[in-house]
Design an enzyme around this catalytic site. Structure first.
Site, PDB file in Angstrom:
ATOM      1  N   LYS A   1       0.855  -1.184   0.000  1.00  0.00           N
ATOM      2  CA  LYS A   1       0.000   0.000   0.000  1.00  0.00           C
ATOM      3  C   LYS A   1       0.890   1.231   0.000  1.00  0.00           C
ATOM      4  O   LYS A   1       1.730   1.407   0.882  1.00  0.00           O
ATOM      5  CB  LYS A   1      -0.895  -0.020   1.234  1.00  0.00           C
ATOM      6  CG  LYS A   1      -1.791   1.192   1.363  1.00  0.00           C
ATOM      7  CD  LYS A   1      -2.810   1.003   2.468  1.00  0.00           C
ATOM      8  CE  LYS A   1      -3.609   2.248   2.722  1.00  0.00           C
ATOM      9  NZ  LYS A   1      -4.556   2.086   3.817  1.00  0.00           N
TER      10      LYS A   1
ATOM     11  N   LYS B   1      -2.321  -1.492  -3.786  1.00  0.00           N
ATOM     12  CA  LYS B   1      -3.203  -0.336  -3.686  1.00  0.00           C
ATOM     13  C   LYS B   1      -2.377   0.937  -3.764  1.00  0.00           C
ATOM     14  O   LYS B   1      -1.360   1.008  -3.067  1.00  0.00           O
ATOM     15  CB  LYS B   1      -3.912  -0.410  -2.336  1.00  0.00           C
ATOM     16  CG  LYS B   1      -4.837   0.724  -2.043  1.00  0.00           C
ATOM     17  CD  LYS B   1      -5.399   0.583  -0.672  1.00  0.00           C
ATOM     18  CE  LYS B   1      -6.151   1.839  -0.340  1.00  0.00           C
ATOM     19  NZ  LYS B   1      -6.510   1.934   1.026  1.00  0.00           N
TER      20      LYS B   1
HETATM   21  C1  PBG Z   1      -7.249   3.027   5.713  1.00  0.00           C
HETATM   22  C2  PBG Z   1      -7.700   2.987   4.321  1.00  0.00           C
HETATM   23  C3  PBG Z   1      -7.589   4.001   3.359  1.00  0.00           C
HETATM   24  C4  PBG Z   1      -8.180   3.510   2.194  1.00  0.00           C
HETATM   25  C5  PBG Z   1      -8.626   2.230   2.456  1.00  0.00           C
HETATM   26  N1  PBG Z   1      -8.304   1.920   3.772  1.00  0.00           N
HETATM   27  C6  PBG Z   1      -7.075   5.384   3.495  1.00  0.00           C
HETATM   28  C7  PBG Z   1      -5.676   5.647   3.856  1.00  0.00           C
HETATM   29  O1  PBG Z   1      -4.834   4.748   3.945  1.00  0.00           O
HETATM   30  O2  PBG Z   1      -5.385   6.811   4.073  1.00  0.00           O
HETATM   31  C8  PBG Z   1      -8.295   4.259   0.894  1.00  0.00           C
HETATM   32  C9  PBG Z   1      -9.278   3.715  -0.078  1.00  0.00           C
HETATM   33  C10 PBG Z   1      -9.636   4.633  -1.189  1.00  0.00           C
HETATM   34  O3  PBG Z   1      -9.036   5.702  -1.413  1.00  0.00           O
HETATM   35  O4  PBG Z   1     -10.599   4.300  -1.902  1.00  0.00           O
HETATM   36  N2  PBG Z   1      -8.159   2.425   6.580  1.00  0.00           N
END
Ligand code: PBG
Length: 334
Positions: A203, A256
């Protein structure tokens, strides 16, 4: 004129021929549909930066889930917005927490639907960070630093609580070192050896999460997530992250965001072909298409199908996408 007998256009001559040689087929079974759940009854709060997506109360989420199920979408990804926030986010592991209530209601209404729960602290903490913060007791770390091992203890409580509520898969998203291993231990010792972990293994610290942070009310109140999420410039590190999660017992790997990281999806899939590969088509990727389509600058439906196809072509077996309902309808109508 160059007179070659080889003409690739022969296989593109008619729609039926094109259909016969198409290498990547999207189906509704590829999709995981994210839902944002809030307290209350009959609530449907549209999210301005994500046209078509709303925060839903549990009753409305059940209706939405039913629609998804009827279209052949096999799974939901649940995000909870609590009533009250605090430094560790206690509603995250409360029996009557928002995710626990939503999971129970959805599983009661549609027992075969797979409920995946996002496991993180950011929506529940008053500071909006994905972990417990250093309050000065760790003298060698900056104040406000996201503490690793203290956060793991909370994550362990959260997954057991989600599992007890009936979650089918837990998905830790905080990029905390050792999260998969400690969650596995917690689940196994609570009798949930059968519950798979879908790790947000790779991520990135991405600006494409902007609209999500409005939707989930999880923006950090100060600083950023760069001490735990990955630098968008790195590939080798993606392999290292995925490798660790595999060793710790991850059942699915995720990359992601998806669209600016198609090369990473391909690399991770090639390195770990035996695990199902999930890609998260994130909020900013959704918002860009919706904004351009609303202006008449792009054909939104065609762009949606093209980008979902590209994510699958890159190596994703499953796609978490806000387009799930719309895309499933298009596939079924085609
Ligand atoms: C954190 C989380 C995020 C997203 C999914 N889980 C935000 C982050 O890491 O700041 C982002 C998903 C998206 O942008 O669609 N719980």
């Amino acid at each position: 004129m160059f007179d070659s007998p080889i003409r690739p256009r022969r296989l593109r001559h008619t729609p039926t021929l094109r259909r016969m040689v198409r290498e990547t087929q999207l189906t509704p079974s590829d999709f995981i549909y994210p839902l944002f759940i809030v307290h209350g009854d009959g609530v449907r709060n549209p999210i301005a930066s994500m046209p078509g997506i709303s925060q839903l109360s549990v009753d409305m989420a059940v209706t939405e889930a039913q629609q998804a199920w009827e279209l052949g979408i096999p799974a939901l990804m649940l995000f909870g917005i609590p009533d009250e926030k605090d430094p560790v986010g206690i509603e995250n592991f409360a029996d009557d927490g928002i995710i626990q209530r939503a999971t129970k209601a959805i599983k009661a209404a549609i027992p075969d639907m797979v409920v995946v729960t996002d496991v993180c602290l950011c929506e529940y903490t008053d500071h909006g960070h994905c972990g417990v913060l250093n309050d000065g007791t760790h003298i060698h770390l900056p104040e406000g630093y996201v503490l690793n091992d203290e956060t793991l203890e909370i994550l362990q409580k959260v997954v057991v609580s989600h599992a007890k509520a009936g979650a089918d898969i837990v998905a830790p998203s905080g990029m905390i070192d050792g999260m998969v291993g400690s969650i596995r231990v917690a689940l196994d010792s609570a009798g949930f050896e059968h519950l798979p972990i879908m790790s947000y293994a790779v991520k990135y610290a991405s600006a494409f999460y902007g609209p999500f942070r409005d939707a989930a009310d999880g923006a950090p109140k100060f600083g950023d997530r760069k001490t735990h999420q990955m630098d968008p410039a790195n590939t080798a590190e993606a392999i290292r992250e995925a490798e660790l999660d595999v060793v710790e017992g991850a059942d699915f790997l995720m990359v992601k965001p998806a669209l600016s990281y198609l090369d990473i999806i391909r690399t991770v899939k090639d390195e770990f072909p035996s695990l199902p590969m999930v890609a998260y088509n994130v909020s900013g990727e959704y918002a860009m298409v919706k904004a351009a389509a609303a202006n008449g600058w792009l054909d939104g439906e065609s762009v949606m199908m093209e980008k979902l196809t590209s994510i699958k072509r890159a190596g994703a077996d499953l796609i978490i996408t806000y387009h799930a309902i719309e895309a499933a309808k298009m596939i079924l109508d085609s």
